[in-house]
Design a protein around this motif. Structure first.
Motif, PDB file in Angstrom:
ATOM      1  N   SER A   6       0.853  -1.183   0.000  1.00 14.51           N
ATOM      2  CA  SER A   6       0.000   0.000   0.000  1.00 14.51           C
ATOM      3  C   SER A   6       0.896   1.243   0.000  1.00 14.51           C
ATOM      4  O   SER A   6       2.106   1.169   0.224  1.00 14.51           O
ATOM      5  CB  SER A   6      -0.933  -0.015   1.205  1.00 14.51           C
ATOM      6  OG  SER A   6      -0.187  -0.056   2.389  1.00 14.51           O
ATOM      7  N   ARG A   7       0.272   2.354  -0.281  1.00 19.59           N
ATOM      8  CA  ARG A   7       1.005   3.600  -0.451  1.00 19.59           C
ATOM      9  C   ARG A   7       1.813   3.996   0.788  1.00 19.59           C
ATOM     10  O   ARG A   7       2.840   4.651   0.683  1.00 19.59           O
ATOM     11  CB  ARG A   7      -0.025   4.677  -0.767  1.00 19.59           C
ATOM     12  CG  ARG A   7       0.538   5.798  -1.525  1.00 19.59           C
ATOM     13  CD  ARG A   7      -0.562   6.765  -1.790  1.00 19.59           C
ATOM     14  NE  ARG A   7       0.017   8.081  -1.791  1.00 19.59           N
ATOM     15  CZ  ARG A   7      -0.605   9.154  -2.167  1.00 19.59           C
ATOM     16  NH1 ARG A   7      -1.864   9.066  -2.542  1.00 19.59           N
ATOM     17  NH2 ARG A   7      -0.005  10.300  -2.157  1.00 19.59           N
ATOM     18  N   ASP A   8       1.342   3.580   1.967  1.00 22.96           N
ATOM     19  CA  ASP A   8       2.071   3.934   3.198  1.00 22.96           C
ATOM     20  C   ASP A   8       3.141   2.901   3.556  1.00 22.96           C
ATOM     21  O   ASP A   8       3.676   2.919   4.655  1.00 22.96           O
ATOM     22  CB  ASP A   8       1.092   4.147   4.367  1.00 22.96           C
ATOM     23  CG  ASP A   8       0.140   2.988   4.553  1.00 22.96           C
ATOM     24  OD1 ASP A   8       0.365   1.938   3.914  1.00 22.96           O
ATOM     25  OD2 ASP A   8      -0.822   3.115   5.328  1.00 22.96           O
ATOM     26  N   GLN A   9       3.473   1.994   2.628  1.00 18.23           N
ATOM     27  CA  GLN A   9       4.503   0.975   2.915  1.00 18.23           C
ATOM     28  C   GLN A   9       5.792   1.186   2.102  1.00 18.23           C
ATOM     29  O   GLN A   9       6.534   0.245   1.846  1.00 18.23           O
ATOM     30  CB  GLN A   9       3.932  -0.423   2.653  1.00 18.23           C
ATOM     31  CG  GLN A   9       2.856  -0.811   3.669  1.00 18.23           C
ATOM     32  CD  GLN A   9       2.305  -2.184   3.425  1.00 18.23           C
ATOM     33  OE1 GLN A   9       1.916  -2.518   2.305  1.00 18.23           O
ATOM     34  NE2 GLN A   9       2.261  -3.008   4.463  1.00 18.23           N
ATOM     35  N   GLN A  10       6.059   2.449   1.735  1.00 12.67           N
ATOM     36  CA  GLN A  10       7.254   2.745   0.957  1.00 12.67           C
ATOM     37  C   GLN A  10       8.544   2.358   1.711  1.00 12.67           C
ATOM     38  O   GLN A  10       9.527   1.942   1.098  1.00 12.67           O
ATOM     39  CB  GLN A  10       7.278   4.239   0.624  1.00 12.67           C
ATOM     40  CG  GLN A  10       8.157   4.535  -0.550  1.00 12.67           C
ATOM     41  CD  GLN A  10       8.139   6.003  -0.940  1.00 12.67           C
ATOM     42  OE1 GLN A  10       9.175   6.620  -1.032  1.00 12.67           O
ATOM     43  NE2 GLN A  10       6.965   6.566  -1.157  1.00 12.67           N
ATOM     44  N   ASP A  11       8.513   2.486   3.051  1.00 12.85           N
ATOM     45  CA  ASP A  11       9.696   2.108   3.838  1.00 12.85           C
ATOM     46  C   ASP A  11      10.021   0.626   3.655  1.00 12.85           C
ATOM     47  O   ASP A  11      11.199   0.244   3.570  1.00 12.85           O
ATOM     48  CB  ASP A  11       9.471   2.380   5.333  1.00 12.85           C
ATOM     49  CG  ASP A  11       9.473   3.867   5.633  1.00 12.85           C
ATOM     50  OD1 ASP A  11       9.799   4.650   4.713  1.00 12.85           O
ATOM     51  OD2 ASP A  11       9.135   4.237   6.768  1.00 12.85           O
ATOM     52  N   LEU A  12       8.969  -0.207   3.598  1.00 17.40           N
ATOM     53  CA  LEU A  12       9.194  -1.644   3.385  1.00 17.40           C
ATOM     54  C   LEU A  12       9.779  -1.892   1.997  1.00 17.40           C
ATOM     55  O   LEU A  12      10.681  -2.713   1.827  1.00 17.40           O
ATOM     56  CB  LEU A  12       7.875  -2.417   3.526  1.00 17.40           C
ATOM     57  CG  LEU A  12       7.335  -2.607   4.936  1.00 17.40           C
ATOM     58  CD1 LEU A  12       5.985  -3.299   4.886  1.00 17.40           C
ATOM     59  CD2 LEU A  12       8.314  -3.422   5.771  1.00 17.40           C
ATOM     60  N   ALA A  13       9.265  -1.179   0.996  1.00 19.73           N
ATOM     61  CA  ALA A  13       9.777  -1.331  -0.373  1.00 19.73           C
ATOM     62  C   ALA A  13      11.268  -1.014  -0.408  1.00 19.73           C
ATOM     63  O   ALA A  13      12.051  -1.724  -1.052  1.00 19.73           O
ATOM     64  CB  ALA A  13       9.020  -0.412  -1.328  1.00 19.73           C
ATOM     65  N   LYS A  14      11.673   0.027   0.294  1.00 17.29           N
ATOM     66  CA  LYS A  14      13.093   0.410   0.314  1.00 17.29           C
ATOM     67  C   LYS A  14      13.911  -0.610   1.105  1.00 17.29           C
ATOM     68  O   LYS A  14      14.996  -1.006   0.688  1.00 17.29           O
ATOM     69  CB  LYS A  14      13.242   1.800   0.917  1.00 17.29           C
ATOM     70  CG  LYS A  14      12.730   2.892  -0.006  1.00 17.29           C
ATOM     71  CD  LYS A  14      12.871   4.250   0.625  1.00 17.29           C
ATOM     72  CE  LYS A  14      12.401   5.328  -0.356  1.00 17.29           C
ATOM     73  NZ  LYS A  14      12.148   6.603   0.303  1.00 17.29           N
ATOM     74  N   ALA A  15      13.384  -1.041   2.258  1.00 18.67           N
ATOM     75  CA  ALA A  15      14.141  -1.959   3.118  1.00 18.67           C
ATOM     76  C   ALA A  15      14.393  -3.299   2.420  1.00 18.67           C
ATOM     77  O   ALA A  15      15.495  -3.855   2.502  1.00 18.67           O
ATOM     78  CB  ALA A  15      13.381  -2.179   4.429  1.00 18.67           C
ATOM     79  N   PHE A  16      13.369  -3.796   1.702  1.00 22.25           N
ATOM     80  CA  PHE A  16      13.522  -5.115   1.070  1.00 22.25           C
ATOM     81  C   PHE A  16      14.264  -5.033  -0.277  1.00 22.25           C
ATOM     82  O   PHE A  16      14.440  -6.046  -0.944  1.00 22.25           O
ATOM     83  CB  PHE A  16      12.157  -5.792   0.905  1.00 22.25           C
ATOM     84  CG  PHE A  16      11.657  -6.429   2.169  1.00 22.25           C
ATOM     85  CD1 PHE A  16      12.120  -7.689   2.554  1.00 22.25           C
ATOM     86  CD2 PHE A  16      10.758  -5.773   2.991  1.00 22.25           C
ATOM     87  CE1 PHE A  16      11.666  -8.287   3.727  1.00 22.25           C
ATOM     88  CE2 PHE A  16      10.307  -6.359   4.168  1.00 22.25           C
ATOM     89  CZ  PHE A  16      10.763  -7.621   4.543  1.00 22.25           C
ATOM     90  N   ALA A  17      14.681  -3.836  -0.666  1.00 22.05           N
ATOM     91  CA  ALA A  17      15.492  -3.698  -1.884  1.00 22.05           C
ATOM     92  C   ALA A  17      16.974  -3.556  -1.544  1.00 22.05           C
ATOM     93  O   ALA A  17      17.819  -3.569  -2.445  1.00 22.05           O
ATOM     94  CB  ALA A  17      15.021  -2.486  -2.700  1.00 22.05           C
ATOM     95  N   LEU A  18      17.297  -3.399  -0.256  1.00 27.09           N
ATOM     96  CA  LEU A  18      18.696  -3.196   0.135  1.00 27.09           C
ATOM     97  C   LEU A  18      19.463  -4.509   0.150  1.00 27.09           C
ATOM     98  O   LEU A  18      18.992  -5.497   0.714  1.00 27.09           O
ATOM     99  CB  LEU A  18      18.773  -2.577   1.533  1.00 27.09           C
ATOM    100  CG  LEU A  18      18.416  -1.099   1.654  1.00 27.09           C
ATOM    101  CD1 LEU A  18      18.493  -0.691   3.123  1.00 27.09           C
ATOM    102  CD2 LEU A  18      19.342  -0.263   0.796  1.00 27.09           C
TER     103      LEU A  18
END
Ligand SMILES: Cc1cc2nc3c(=O)[nH]c(=O)nc-3n(C[C@H](O)[C@H](O)[C@H](O)COP(=O)(O)O)c2cc1C
Length: 163
Positions: free
Chosen positions: A75-87
Protein backbone atom coordinates in the motif's frame (compact mmCIF):
# COMPACT_ATOMS: atom_id res chain seq x y z
CA UNK A 1 14.01 6.37 -32.10
CA UNK A 2 16.28 5.56 -29.15
CA UNK A 3 19.35 3.43 -29.88
CA UNK A 4 19.25 0.06 -28.11
CA UNK A 5 21.22 -0.18 -24.86
CA UNK A 6 20.50 -1.61 -21.43
CA UNK A 7 20.01 1.97 -20.17
CA UNK A 8 17.48 2.80 -22.90
CA UNK A 9 15.64 -0.48 -22.26
CA UNK A 10 15.42 0.28 -18.53
CA UNK A 11 14.25 3.85 -19.20
CA UNK A 12 11.63 2.71 -21.73
CA UNK A 13 10.38 -0.02 -19.35
CA UNK A 14 10.21 2.67 -16.66
CA UNK A 15 7.34 4.26 -18.63
CA UNK A 16 5.32 1.16 -17.77
CA UNK A 17 3.87 2.09 -14.36
CA UNK A 18 3.65 -0.85 -11.99
CA UNK A 19 2.62 -1.61 -8.47
CA UNK A 20 5.27 -2.64 -5.96
CA UNK A 21 5.36 -5.97 -4.14
CA UNK A 22 7.52 -7.71 -1.57
CA UNK A 23 7.88 -11.44 -2.27
CA UNK A 24 8.70 -13.53 0.81
CA UNK A 25 9.65 -17.12 1.47
CA UNK A 26 11.00 -19.26 4.30
CA UNK A 27 14.53 -20.65 3.94
CA UNK A 28 16.58 -22.97 6.19
CA UNK A 29 18.34 -19.77 7.34
CA UNK A 30 15.12 -17.94 8.18
CA UNK A 31 12.70 -15.57 6.46
CA UNK A 32 13.70 -13.94 3.17
CA UNK A 33 12.07 -11.12 1.22
CA UNK A 34 12.68 -8.99 -1.84
CA UNK A 35 11.09 -5.91 -3.39
CA UNK A 36 9.69 -6.87 -6.80
CA UNK A 37 7.78 -5.10 -9.57
CA UNK A 38 7.89 -7.92 -12.14
CA UNK A 39 4.75 -9.41 -10.57
CA UNK A 40 1.86 -10.08 -12.97
CA UNK A 41 -1.32 -12.10 -13.17
CA UNK A 42 -1.25 -15.03 -15.59
CA UNK A 43 -4.37 -17.20 -15.32
CA UNK A 44 -7.69 -17.20 -13.49
CA UNK A 45 -8.42 -20.93 -13.89
CA UNK A 46 -6.18 -22.30 -12.55
CA UNK A 47 -5.19 -19.20 -10.53
CA UNK A 48 -1.61 -18.42 -11.57
CA UNK A 49 0.69 -15.43 -11.07
CA UNK A 50 4.32 -14.81 -12.04
CA UNK A 51 7.35 -12.83 -10.94
CA UNK A 52 10.99 -12.79 -12.05
CA UNK A 53 13.99 -12.95 -9.69
CA UNK A 54 17.34 -11.87 -11.19
CA UNK A 55 19.82 -14.74 -11.50
CA UNK A 56 22.60 -12.49 -10.21
CA UNK A 57 20.75 -11.70 -6.97
CA UNK A 58 22.26 -13.08 -3.76
CA UNK A 59 18.68 -14.14 -2.93
CA UNK A 60 18.21 -16.06 -6.20
CA UNK A 61 19.18 -19.59 -5.05
CA UNK A 62 16.74 -19.45 -2.14
CA UNK A 63 13.87 -18.18 -4.29
CA UNK A 64 14.61 -20.69 -7.04
CA UNK A 65 14.50 -23.53 -4.49
CA UNK A 66 11.44 -22.28 -2.59
CA UNK A 67 8.36 -24.52 -2.71
CA UNK A 68 6.12 -21.64 -1.59
CA UNK A 69 6.21 -17.84 -1.58
CA UNK A 70 3.92 -14.96 -0.68
CA UNK A 71 3.42 -11.80 -2.73
CA UNK A 72 2.56 -8.65 -0.76
CA UNK A 73 1.11 -5.87 -2.95
CA UNK A 74 2.28 -2.82 -1.01
CA UNK A 75 0.00 0.00 0.00
CA UNK A 76 1.01 3.60 -0.45
CA UNK A 77 2.07 3.93 3.20
CA UNK A 78 4.50 0.97 2.91
CA UNK A 79 7.25 2.74 0.96
CA UNK A 80 9.70 2.11 3.84
CA UNK A 81 9.19 -1.64 3.38
CA UNK A 82 9.78 -1.33 -0.37
CA UNK A 83 13.09 0.41 0.31
CA UNK A 84 14.14 -1.96 3.12
CA UNK A 85 13.52 -5.11 1.07
CA UNK A 86 15.49 -3.70 -1.88
CA UNK A 87 18.70 -3.20 0.14
CA UNK A 88 21.52 -5.70 -0.37
CA UNK A 89 22.74 -7.46 2.76
CA UNK A 90 19.98 -6.04 4.94
CA UNK A 91 17.81 -8.11 7.29
CA UNK A 92 14.54 -6.19 7.10
CA UNK A 93 12.60 -8.94 8.89
CA UNK A 94 14.33 -7.94 12.12
CA UNK A 95 12.01 -4.92 12.26
CA UNK A 96 8.87 -6.44 10.73
CA UNK A 97 6.14 -8.37 12.53
CA UNK A 98 5.02 -11.40 10.58
CA UNK A 99 3.04 -14.62 10.82
CA UNK A 100 3.57 -17.81 8.81
CA UNK A 101 1.37 -18.72 5.85
CA UNK A 102 1.32 -21.55 3.29
CA UNK A 103 4.65 -23.39 3.27
CA UNK A 104 5.75 -21.17 6.19
CA UNK A 105 6.07 -18.09 3.95
CA UNK A 106 6.31 -14.98 6.15
CA UNK A 107 3.19 -12.79 5.97
CA UNK A 108 3.02 -9.16 7.06
CA UNK A 109 -0.07 -6.99 7.21
CA UNK A 110 -1.13 -3.56 5.98
CA UNK A 111 -0.88 -4.50 2.27
CA UNK A 112 -3.34 -3.69 -0.52
CA UNK A 113 -3.41 -7.41 -1.40
CA UNK A 114 -1.55 -10.58 -0.53
CA UNK A 115 -1.20 -13.85 -2.43
CA UNK A 116 0.09 -17.08 -0.84
CA UNK A 117 1.46 -19.29 -3.60
CA UNK A 118 2.91 -22.69 -4.33
CA UNK A 119 5.80 -22.62 -6.82
CA UNK A 120 4.29 -24.40 -9.83
CA UNK A 121 6.85 -23.78 -12.63
CA UNK A 122 10.08 -22.01 -13.52
CA UNK A 123 10.73 -20.80 -17.07
CA UNK A 124 13.84 -19.40 -18.70
CA UNK A 125 13.79 -15.62 -18.72
CA UNK A 126 17.31 -14.67 -19.81
CA UNK A 127 19.13 -13.12 -16.87
CA UNK A 128 15.96 -13.64 -14.80
CA UNK A 129 13.91 -16.74 -13.96
CA UNK A 130 10.16 -16.57 -14.60
CA UNK A 131 8.58 -18.10 -11.50
CA UNK A 132 4.95 -19.13 -11.85
CA UNK A 133 2.96 -19.66 -8.68
CA UNK A 134 -0.43 -21.21 -8.03
CA UNK A 135 -2.45 -18.98 -5.71
CA UNK A 136 -3.54 -20.97 -2.65
CA UNK A 137 -4.93 -18.14 -0.56
CA UNK A 138 -5.52 -14.42 -1.04
CA UNK A 139 -6.39 -11.34 1.00
CA UNK A 140 -7.25 -7.84 -0.13
CA UNK A 141 -7.90 -4.51 1.54
CA UNK A 142 -9.31 -1.19 0.44
CA UNK A 143 -5.95 0.61 0.39
CA UNK A 144 -4.26 2.88 -2.14
CA UNK A 145 -1.40 1.02 -3.86
CA UNK A 146 2.23 2.09 -3.94
CA UNK A 147 3.32 2.70 -7.54
CA UNK A 148 6.68 2.61 -9.32
CA UNK A 149 7.20 4.79 -12.37
CA UNK A 150 10.30 6.19 -14.14
CA UNK A 151 12.58 4.65 -11.54
CA UNK A 152 10.83 6.19 -8.53
CA UNK A 153 8.05 5.43 -6.07
CA UNK A 154 4.90 7.39 -6.74
CA UNK A 155 1.38 8.05 -5.59
CA UNK A 156 -1.52 8.04 -8.00
CA UNK A 157 -1.49 11.81 -8.44
CA UNK A 158 2.24 12.41 -9.10
CA UNK A 159 4.63 10.39 -11.28
CA UNK A 160 8.34 9.78 -10.78
CA UNK A 161 10.61 12.47 -12.14
CA UNK A 162 13.97 11.19 -13.32
CA UNK A 163 13.59 12.80 -16.74
C1 LIG B 1 10.72 -1.11 -7.31
C2 LIG B 1 11.71 -2.25 -7.39
C3 LIG B 1 11.38 -3.38 -8.11
C4 LIG B 1 12.26 -4.47 -8.20
N1 LIG B 1 11.88 -5.57 -8.90
C5 LIG B 1 12.72 -6.63 -8.96
C6 LIG B 1 12.33 -7.81 -9.66
O1 LIG B 1 11.24 -7.91 -10.20
N2 LIG B 1 13.22 -8.84 -9.70
C7 LIG B 1 14.44 -8.77 -9.10
O2 LIG B 1 15.20 -9.74 -9.17
N3 LIG B 1 14.82 -7.67 -8.41
C8 LIG B 1 14.00 -6.61 -8.33
N4 LIG B 1 14.37 -5.49 -7.63
C9 LIG B 1 15.69 -5.48 -6.96
C10 LIG B 1 15.64 -6.14 -5.56
O3 LIG B 1 14.59 -5.59 -4.78
C11 LIG B 1 16.94 -5.91 -4.76
O4 LIG B 1 17.28 -4.55 -4.82
C12 LIG B 1 18.10 -6.72 -5.29
O5 LIG B 1 17.73 -8.07 -5.30
C13 LIG B 1 19.34 -6.51 -4.39
O6 LIG B 1 20.37 -7.39 -4.73
P1 LIG B 1 20.67 -8.74 -3.87
O7 LIG B 1 19.44 -9.60 -3.95
O8 LIG B 1 21.86 -9.35 -4.54
O9 LIG B 1 20.93 -8.30 -2.44
C14 LIG B 1 13.51 -4.41 -7.54
C15 LIG B 1 13.84 -3.26 -6.80
C16 LIG B 1 12.96 -2.19 -6.72
C17 LIG B 1 13.32 -0.97 -5.90
Amino acid sequence: MAEFSERNLRDAMGRFATGVTVVTTMTPDGPLGMTVNSFASVSLDPPLVLWSPARKSARFPAFEAASHFAVHVLSRDQQDLAKAFALSGAEPFAGVEYTLGAGDSPLFSGCAARFECRHSAGHDGGDHLIVVGEVLHLERADKEPLLYYKGAFAGLENGGDDG
